[in-house]
Design an enzyme around this catalytic site. Structure first.
Site, mmCIF file in Angstrom:
data_model
loop_
_atom_site.group_PDB
_atom_site.id
_atom_site.type_symbol
_atom_site.label_atom_id
_atom_site.label_comp_id
_atom_site.label_asym_id
_atom_site.label_seq_id
_atom_site.Cartn_x
_atom_site.Cartn_y
_atom_site.Cartn_z
ATOM 1 N N GLY A 1 20.407 39.768 11.954
ATOM 2 C CA GLY A 1 21.413 40.779 12.330
ATOM 3 C C GLY A 1 20.783 42.153 12.273
ATOM 4 N N ALA B 1 19.787 44.306 14.348
ATOM 5 C CA ALA B 1 20.209 45.414 15.207
ATOM 6 C C ALA B 1 21.595 45.930 14.815
ATOM 7 C CB ALA B 1 20.213 44.964 16.664
ATOM 8 N N GLY B 2 22.188 45.370 13.784
ATOM 9 C CA GLY B 2 23.560 45.722 13.397
ATOM 10 C C GLY B 2 23.616 46.885 12.424
ATOM 11 N N ALA C 1 22.136 46.389 8.659
ATOM 12 C CA ALA C 1 20.671 46.383 8.719
ATOM 13 C C ALA C 1 20.121 47.791 8.912
ATOM 14 C CB ALA C 1 20.198 45.474 9.847
ATOM 15 N N ASN D 1 30.022 30.202 12.886
ATOM 16 C CA ASN D 1 29.074 30.516 11.824
ATOM 17 C C ASN D 1 28.347 29.287 11.293
ATOM 18 O OD1 ASN D 1 28.930 33.429 11.400
ATOM 19 N ND2 ASN D 1 31.144 33.206 11.312
ATOM 20 N N VAL E 1 24.657 37.572 3.518
ATOM 21 C CA VAL E 1 25.610 38.688 3.540
ATOM 22 C C VAL E 1 26.694 38.432 4.588
ATOM 23 C CG1 VAL E 1 25.835 41.180 3.993
ATOM 24 C CG2 VAL E 1 23.815 40.317 2.769
ATOM 25 N N GLY E 2 26.287 37.834 5.711
ATOM 26 C CA GLY E 2 27.208 37.605 6.830
ATOM 27 C C GLY E 2 28.368 36.703 6.425
ATOM 28 N N ASP F 1 31.179 43.985 -4.179
ATOM 29 C CA ASP F 1 32.438 43.951 -4.931
ATOM 30 C C ASP F 1 32.198 44.386 -6.379
ATOM 31 O OD1 ASP F 1 33.861 42.617 -2.683
ATOM 32 O OD2 ASP F 1 32.377 41.079 -3.103
ATOM 33 N N HIS G 1 33.703 35.863 -1.815
ATOM 34 C CA HIS G 1 33.712 37.227 -1.273
ATOM 35 C C HIS G 1 34.821 37.285 -0.226
ATOM 36 C CE1 HIS G 1 32.699 41.046 0.439
ATOM 37 N NE2 HIS G 1 32.626 40.491 1.623
HETATM 38 P P1 NAI Z 1 27.269 44.176 13.039
HETATM 39 O O1 NAI Z 1 28.172 43.528 14.034
HETATM 40 O O2 NAI Z 1 27.013 45.649 13.131
HETATM 41 O O3 NAI Z 1 25.843 43.456 13.096
HETATM 42 C C1 NAI Z 1 25.697 42.077 13.088
HETATM 43 C C2 NAI Z 1 24.447 41.767 13.878
HETATM 44 O O4 NAI Z 1 24.213 40.365 13.764
HETATM 45 C C3 NAI Z 1 24.559 42.101 15.364
HETATM 46 O O5 NAI Z 1 23.452 42.870 15.776
HETATM 47 C C4 NAI Z 1 24.567 40.714 16.008
HETATM 48 O O6 NAI Z 1 23.966 40.726 17.305
HETATM 49 C C5 NAI Z 1 23.735 39.933 15.000
HETATM 50 N N1 NAI Z 1 23.844 38.479 15.139
HETATM 51 C C6 NAI Z 1 24.915 37.734 15.518
HETATM 52 N N2 NAI Z 1 24.586 36.439 15.579
HETATM 53 C C7 NAI Z 1 23.291 36.352 15.209
HETATM 54 C C8 NAI Z 1 22.369 35.286 15.106
HETATM 55 N N3 NAI Z 1 22.739 34.037 15.393
HETATM 56 N N4 NAI Z 1 21.120 35.557 14.707
HETATM 57 C C9 NAI Z 1 20.729 36.811 14.434
HETATM 58 N N5 NAI Z 1 21.537 37.877 14.544
HETATM 59 C C10 NAI Z 1 22.813 37.642 14.915
HETATM 60 O O7 NAI Z 1 27.834 43.758 11.624
HETATM 61 P P2 NAI Z 1 27.514 44.395 10.180
HETATM 62 O O8 NAI Z 1 28.488 45.485 9.913
HETATM 63 O O9 NAI Z 1 26.067 44.678 10.079
HETATM 64 O O10 NAI Z 1 27.939 43.182 9.242
HETATM 65 C C11 NAI Z 1 27.212 41.975 9.233
HETATM 66 C C12 NAI Z 1 27.944 40.904 8.444
HETATM 67 O O11 NAI Z 1 28.048 41.264 7.092
HETATM 68 C C13 NAI Z 1 29.385 40.637 8.910
HETATM 69 O O12 NAI Z 1 29.604 39.233 8.887
HETATM 70 C C14 NAI Z 1 30.214 41.280 7.828
HETATM 71 O O13 NAI Z 1 31.498 40.685 7.733
HETATM 72 C C15 NAI Z 1 29.364 40.998 6.615
HETATM 73 N N6 NAI Z 1 29.631 41.819 5.430
HETATM 74 C C16 NAI Z 1 29.509 41.201 4.210
HETATM 75 C C17 NAI Z 1 29.699 41.906 3.043
HETATM 76 C C18 NAI Z 1 29.571 41.227 1.695
HETATM 77 O O14 NAI Z 1 29.856 41.905 0.712
HETATM 78 N N7 NAI Z 1 29.185 39.975 1.578
HETATM 79 C C19 NAI Z 1 30.040 43.335 3.075
HETATM 80 C C20 NAI Z 1 30.103 43.897 4.382
HETATM 81 C C21 NAI Z 1 29.908 43.143 5.523
#
Ligand code: NAI
Length: 333
Positions: free
Chosen positions: A11, A13-14, A17, A105, A129-130, A159, A187
């Protein structure tokens, strides 16, 4: 200086990251004497964006960063890595059912688990994290049988950091004075933030937090709700989910796992349950853990009252349901 280690961020590019890559590359996670080769994985449509991220990392002129490898190929991404930050996942889209989200997922974490199994070092430390992070970690581990299941963890550190900050604020002390705050379970909004074993350092002496706050209703009301709903509050305000604080938490989690904690201190990590505290085995559940020599151990024998027990069981139940749904999907694959 040691030999460089390989670290993958998925992820890449998100938005999480974007903050996390800088923290890792400047030495906050693996130390100032540890050179790094960063592997950045994202999906094909994001390769253009990822190119921009690589340019920015280059332009940061970070001495520890020896090489950056952007890719959409899991084989390249997971080859010989010592640490994996699994940030990429399928976000919930409007109108999407929970089961559809889980199915998307499961597929992602199957592919990435298999790639870890084939290409990563056998001692790789994996942080998912995802979301749904706990169950994604369980699925990932299931598809990587040659890597010990203890090496798969999910993040509840954000958290924990949120809970620690709320307690520090309430006591009007710096956040670093507060320790041993626990997040139990998933989470998700069923998580149980527990301040009953927390400590606060006042005038050089550590004291139990409950004795300083003296307000049980605050723990069960404002504190609990604020921590459980903090993610939603950030989205409501920022129109985007927590990113800077999530990146900081991921860095904290991996740093502590690699470098250990001081005696008597613990942090929360979602790890495979061994049945401690009556929590069912074989779910990835957030427990208080100590960390030493790159290994975690669940803190045993904390006193748990009936209120806490109920909260801990409720979040375990949700994880058991997620596991049933995830494995029903796997069995259909
Ligand atoms: P984002 O949408 O900005 O970035 C996610 C990135 O993952 C995107 O660039 C997307 O193209 C990429 N991606 C999707 N499928 C993929 C794959 N199969 N292989 C590689 N890359 C892939 O999202 P953000 O804000 O960076 O959040 C990422 C994740 O973290 C989300 O699932 C969010 O819910 C989770 N999260 C978890 C937290 C925790 O405390 N555990 C806290 C905050 C967010």
């Amino acid at each position: 200086m040691s030999e460089p280690i390989r670290v993958v961020v998925t992820g890449a590019a998100g938005q999480i990251a974007y903050s996390l890559l800088y923290l890792i590359s400047k030495g906050d996670v693996f130390g100032q004497n540890q050179p790094l080769i960063l592997h950045l994985l994202d999906i094909p449509p994001m390769m253009g964006v990822l190119e921009g991220v690589v340019m920015e990392l280059t332009d940061c002129a970070l001495p520890l960063l020896r090489e950056v490898i952007p890719t959409d190929n899991p084989e390249v991404a997971f080859k010989d890595v010592s640490a994996a930050f699994m940030v990429g996942s399928m976000p919930r889209k409007q109108g999407m059912e929970r089961k559809d989200l889980l199915a998307a997922n499961v597929k992602i974490f199957q592919v990435q688990g298999e790639a870890l199994d084939k290409y990563a070092r056998k001692d790789v430390k994996v942080l998912v994290v995802g979301n749904p992070a706990n169950t994604n970690a369980l699925v990932c581990s299931r598809f990587a049988p040659s890597i010990p299941k203890e090496n798969f963890t999910a993040m509840t550190r954000l958290d924990q950091n949120r809970a620690q900050a709320q307690i520090a604020n309430k006591l009007n002390v710096p956040v670093g004075a507060v320790s041993n705050v626990i997040i139990w379970g998933n989470h998700s909004s069923t998580q149980y933030p527990d301040g009953s074993h927390a400590l606060v350092k006042i005038n050089g002496t550590e004291r139990p937090v409950p004795g300083e706050i003296k307000d049980d209703a605050w723990f069960k009301g404002y504190f609990l709700e604020t921590v459980q709903k903090r993610g939603a509050s950030v989205i409501a305000a920022r129109k985007m989910s927590s990113a800077m604080s999530a990146a900081k938490a991921a860095a904290d989690h991996m740093k502590d796992w690699f470098s250990g904690l001081a005696p008597g201190k613990f942090v929360s990590m979602a790890v495979v349950s061994d049945g401690s505290y009556g929590i069912p085995e074989d779910i990835v559940y957030s427990f208080p853990v100590t960390l030493k020599d790159g290994k975690w151990s669940i803190v045993k024998n904390l006193e748990i009252d009936s209120y806490s027990k109920g909260m801990m069981e409720a979040t375990a139940k949700e994880l058991e349901e997620e596991r049933v749904d995830a494995f029903a999907i796997i069995n259909k694959l």
